[in-house]
Design a protein around this motif. Structure first.
Motif, PDB file in Angstrom:
ATOM      1  N   GLY A  97       0.786  -1.237   0.000  1.00  0.00           N
ATOM      2  CA  GLY A  97       0.000   0.000   0.000  1.00  0.00           C
ATOM      3  C   GLY A  97       0.814   1.282   0.000  1.00  0.00           C
ATOM      4  O   GLY A  97       0.255   2.378  -0.058  1.00  0.00           O
ATOM      5  N   GLU A  98       2.147   1.166   0.026  1.00  0.00           N
ATOM      6  CA  GLU A  98       2.989   2.364   0.061  1.00  0.00           C
ATOM      7  C   GLU A  98       3.054   3.025  -1.321  1.00  0.00           C
ATOM      8  O   GLU A  98       2.990   2.353  -2.342  1.00  0.00           O
ATOM      9  CB  GLU A  98       4.403   1.983   0.517  1.00  0.00           C
ATOM     10  N   LYS A  99       3.151   4.359  -1.322  1.00  0.00           N
ATOM     11  CA  LYS A  99       3.313   5.121  -2.567  1.00  0.00           C
ATOM     12  C   LYS A  99       4.747   5.663  -2.592  1.00  0.00           C
ATOM     13  O   LYS A  99       5.118   6.481  -1.749  1.00  0.00           O
ATOM     14  CB  LYS A  99       2.336   6.294  -2.648  1.00  0.00           C
ATOM     15  N   VAL A 100       5.539   5.175  -3.541  1.00  0.00           N
ATOM     16  CA  VAL A 100       6.958   5.549  -3.625  1.00  0.00           C
ATOM     17  C   VAL A 100       7.191   6.277  -4.943  1.00  0.00           C
ATOM     18  O   VAL A 100       6.785   5.794  -6.004  1.00  0.00           O
ATOM     19  CB  VAL A 100       7.867   4.294  -3.539  1.00  0.00           C
ATOM     20  N   ALA A 131      -4.603   4.119 -20.533  1.00  0.00           N
ATOM     21  CA  ALA A 131      -3.556   3.171 -20.107  1.00  0.00           C
ATOM     22  C   ALA A 131      -3.619   2.942 -18.588  1.00  0.00           C
ATOM     23  O   ALA A 131      -3.414   1.816 -18.111  1.00  0.00           O
ATOM     24  CB  ALA A 131      -2.178   3.698 -20.506  1.00  0.00           C
ATOM     25  N   ILE A 132      -3.928   3.993 -17.835  1.00  0.00           N
ATOM     26  CA  ILE A 132      -4.062   3.846 -16.375  1.00  0.00           C
ATOM     27  C   ILE A 132      -5.311   3.016 -16.054  1.00  0.00           C
ATOM     28  O   ILE A 132      -5.274   2.129 -15.194  1.00  0.00           O
ATOM     29  CB  ILE A 132      -4.106   5.229 -15.690  1.00  0.00           C
ATOM     30  N   ALA A 133      -6.404   3.289 -16.777  1.00  0.00           N
ATOM     31  CA  ALA A 133      -7.626   2.492 -16.580  1.00  0.00           C
ATOM     32  C   ALA A 133      -7.354   1.022 -16.877  1.00  0.00           C
ATOM     33  O   ALA A 133      -7.833   0.131 -16.171  1.00  0.00           O
ATOM     34  CB  ALA A 133      -8.748   3.025 -17.478  1.00  0.00           C
ATOM     35  N   ARG A 134      -6.558   0.768 -17.918  1.00  0.00           N
ATOM     36  CA  ARG A 134      -6.211  -0.619 -18.267  1.00  0.00           C
ATOM     37  C   ARG A 134      -5.462  -1.284 -17.101  1.00  0.00           C
ATOM     38  O   ARG A 134      -5.718  -2.444 -16.766  1.00  0.00           O
ATOM     39  CB  ARG A 134      -5.353  -0.638 -19.529  1.00  0.00           C
ATOM     40  N   ALA A 135      -4.536  -0.539 -16.505  1.00  0.00           N
ATOM     41  CA  ALA A 135      -3.801  -1.096 -15.354  1.00  0.00           C
ATOM     42  C   ALA A 135      -4.752  -1.382 -14.190  1.00  0.00           C
ATOM     43  O   ALA A 135      -4.603  -2.377 -13.478  1.00  0.00           O
ATOM     44  CB  ALA A 135      -2.705  -0.121 -14.921  1.00  0.00           C
ATOM     45  N   MET A 136      -5.755  -0.527 -14.014  1.00  0.00           N
ATOM     46  CA  MET A 136      -6.717  -0.724 -12.918  1.00  0.00           C
ATOM     47  C   MET A 136      -7.584  -1.970 -13.153  1.00  0.00           C
ATOM     48  O   MET A 136      -7.995  -2.637 -12.206  1.00  0.00           O
ATOM     49  CB  MET A 136      -7.619   0.514 -12.795  1.00  0.00           C
ATOM     50  N   CYS A 137      -7.849  -2.288 -14.441  1.00  0.00           N
ATOM     51  CA  CYS A 137      -8.764  -3.397 -14.771  1.00  0.00           C
ATOM     52  C   CYS A 137      -8.260  -4.757 -14.309  1.00  0.00           C
ATOM     53  O   CYS A 137      -9.043  -5.665 -14.084  1.00  0.00           O
ATOM     54  CB  CYS A 137      -9.000  -3.453 -16.274  1.00  0.00           C
ATOM     55  N   THR A 138      -6.958  -4.906 -14.227  1.00  0.00           N
ATOM     56  CA  THR A 138      -6.422  -6.208 -13.821  1.00  0.00           C
ATOM     57  C   THR A 138      -6.532  -6.409 -12.306  1.00  0.00           C
ATOM     58  O   THR A 138      -6.306  -7.497 -11.802  1.00  0.00           O
ATOM     59  CB  THR A 138      -4.945  -6.349 -14.251  1.00  0.00           C
ATOM     60  N   LYS A 139      -6.854  -5.306 -11.607  1.00  0.00           N
ATOM     61  CA  LYS A 139      -7.064  -5.351 -10.138  1.00  0.00           C
ATOM     62  C   LYS A 139      -5.879  -5.970  -9.404  1.00  0.00           C
ATOM     63  O   LYS A 139      -6.043  -6.682  -8.409  1.00  0.00           O
ATOM     64  CB  LYS A 139      -8.354  -6.101  -9.808  1.00  0.00           C
ATOM     65  N   ILE A 153      -3.456  10.880  -8.726  1.00  0.00           N
ATOM     66  CA  ILE A 153      -3.641  11.353  -7.344  1.00  0.00           C
ATOM     67  C   ILE A 153      -4.867  10.676  -6.732  1.00  0.00           C
ATOM     68  O   ILE A 153      -4.858  10.232  -5.589  1.00  0.00           O
ATOM     69  CB  ILE A 153      -3.762  12.895  -7.313  1.00  0.00           C
ATOM     70  N   GLU A 154      -5.926  10.565  -7.543  1.00  0.00           N
ATOM     71  CA  GLU A 154      -7.142   9.910  -7.055  1.00  0.00           C
ATOM     72  C   GLU A 154      -6.888   8.418  -6.817  1.00  0.00           C
ATOM     73  O   GLU A 154      -7.295   7.841  -5.806  1.00  0.00           O
ATOM     74  CB  GLU A 154      -8.266  10.099  -8.088  1.00  0.00           C
ATOM     75  N   LEU A 155      -6.154   7.804  -7.740  1.00  0.00           N
ATOM     76  CA  LEU A 155      -5.834   6.381  -7.640  1.00  0.00           C
ATOM     77  C   LEU A 155      -4.990   6.087  -6.393  1.00  0.00           C
ATOM     78  O   LEU A 155      -5.113   5.027  -5.776  1.00  0.00           O
ATOM     79  CB  LEU A 155      -5.081   5.956  -8.901  1.00  0.00           C
ATOM     80  N   ALA A 156      -4.166   7.047  -6.023  1.00  0.00           N
ATOM     81  CA  ALA A 156      -3.279   6.861  -4.862  1.00  0.00           C
ATOM     82  C   ALA A 156      -4.053   6.714  -3.556  1.00  0.00           C
ATOM     83  O   ALA A 156      -3.507   6.254  -2.555  1.00  0.00           O
ATOM     84  CB  ALA A 156      -2.305   8.035  -4.764  1.00  0.00           C
ATOM     85  N   GLN A 157      -5.334   7.079  -3.571  1.00  0.00           N
ATOM     86  CA  GLN A 157      -6.137   6.915  -2.347  1.00  0.00           C
ATOM     87  C   GLN A 157      -6.567   5.459  -2.159  1.00  0.00           C
ATOM     88  O   GLN A 157      -7.013   5.070  -1.091  1.00  0.00           O
ATOM     89  CB  GLN A 157      -7.359   7.838  -2.406  1.00  0.00           C
ATOM     90  N   ASP A 158      -6.427   4.662  -3.221  1.00  0.00           N
ATOM     91  CA  ASP A 158      -6.770   3.238  -3.115  1.00  0.00           C
ATOM     92  C   ASP A 158      -5.665   2.502  -2.349  1.00  0.00           C
ATOM     93  O   ASP A 158      -4.541   2.975  -2.254  1.00  0.00           O
ATOM     94  CB  ASP A 158      -6.891   2.601  -4.509  1.00  0.00           C
ATOM     95  N   ASN A 159      -6.012   1.324  -1.894  1.00  0.00           N
ATOM     96  CA  ASN A 159      -5.036   0.551  -1.124  1.00  0.00           C
ATOM     97  C   ASN A 159      -4.156  -0.293  -2.054  1.00  0.00           C
ATOM     98  O   ASN A 159      -4.070  -1.502  -1.930  1.00  0.00           O
ATOM     99  CB  ASN A 159      -5.775  -0.358  -0.133  1.00  0.00           C
TER     100      ASN A 159
END
Length: 244
Positions: free
Chosen positions: A31-34, A149-157, A183-189
């Motif tokens: 869950g860390e953001k680096v 491309a970011i949405a595609r990365a999110m789809c694989t969960k 920035i919004e995505l970074a709020q996810d775990n």
């Protein structure tokens, strides 16, 4: 350590005689953001590519959630754990946006088509592009393509998303629309590792900032430490140049 997601031990990478990564040790928590910053040619992109085994380490190892990456298991591990957002979008030009998003979940993760479409539309909704599902990539702006491309990365969960300079190929006015999504995505775990030159993004999102030069991590710390009180002279010099 149960909360360790990525552990890199003694990582070296050579391209011929060129020693690109030098004895890198790094632990990233679940869950860390680096955020990784540094001059061009410092090894940042090579490091992040080793985490996904797009580059094979010369020596040392990369351990994801307790399992070392090897030539034998890296595809299976990538399917299970990590997705990458590249500088140049890497969308399939002959497929619609929706097809780009459903391909990996259906083909690699064996999800049903209905489930993949539902997930894809939810991801497009999140990045503000649901209305573009039937378009082809060439009909989108650079910023829109990168959001796809970011949405595609999110789809694989998957629990890890790696970003390799996701805004560097964009026109200046498109950069913010992509950063806003990140920035919004970074709020996810999820565990996020991002190579970027966007310092405001690092300040807003990072739990930890790493500075690399000449194949080594020369400084790391919280954004506050990093931008107000860096210790390494090379890091100070770099920040002075780009912040002023």
């Amino acid at each position: 350590m149960a909360d360790t997601m990525i552990e890199i031990r003694g990582l070296n990478k050579y391209f011929g005689d060129l020693h690109v990564l030098k004895d890198i040790d790094l632990t990233v928590r679940r869950g860390e953001k680096v955020v990784i910053i540094g001059p061009s040619g410092s090894g940042k992109s090579t490091l992040i590519r080793c985490m996904d085994y797009l580059e094979e380490p010369t020596t040392g190892e990369v351990v994801i959630d307790g399992t070392p990456l090897t030539r034998k298991n890296h595809l299976e591990m990538a399917r299970k754990y990590s997705s990458m957002v590249f500088q140049q979008f890497n969308l399939y030009p002959n497929m619609t946006v929706l097809k780009n998003l459903t391909l990996a979940p259906v083909k690699l993760q064996k999800k049903s088509k209905d489930e993949a479409v539902k997930t894809a539309m939810a991801a497009l909704e999140r990045v503000g592009l649901a209305q573009k599902a039937g378009e082809y990539p060439q009909n989108l702006s650079g910023g829109q393509q990168q959001r796809v491309a970011i949405a595609r990365a999110m789809c694989t969960k998957q629990p890890i998303i790696l970003f390799d300079e996701p805004t560097s190929a964009l026109d200046p006015e498109m950069i913010q629309e992509v950063l806003d999504v990140m920035i919004e995505l970074a709020q996810d775990n999820i565990t996020m590792i991002c190579v970027t030159h966007e310092m405001n993004f690092a300040k807003q999102v990072a739990d930890r900032v790493l500075f690399m030069d000449d194949g080594q991590i020369l400084e790391e710390g919280t954004p506050e430490h990093f931008f107000t009180n860096p210790q390494n002279p090379r890091c100070k010099d770099f920040l002075n140049k780009i912040l002023h």
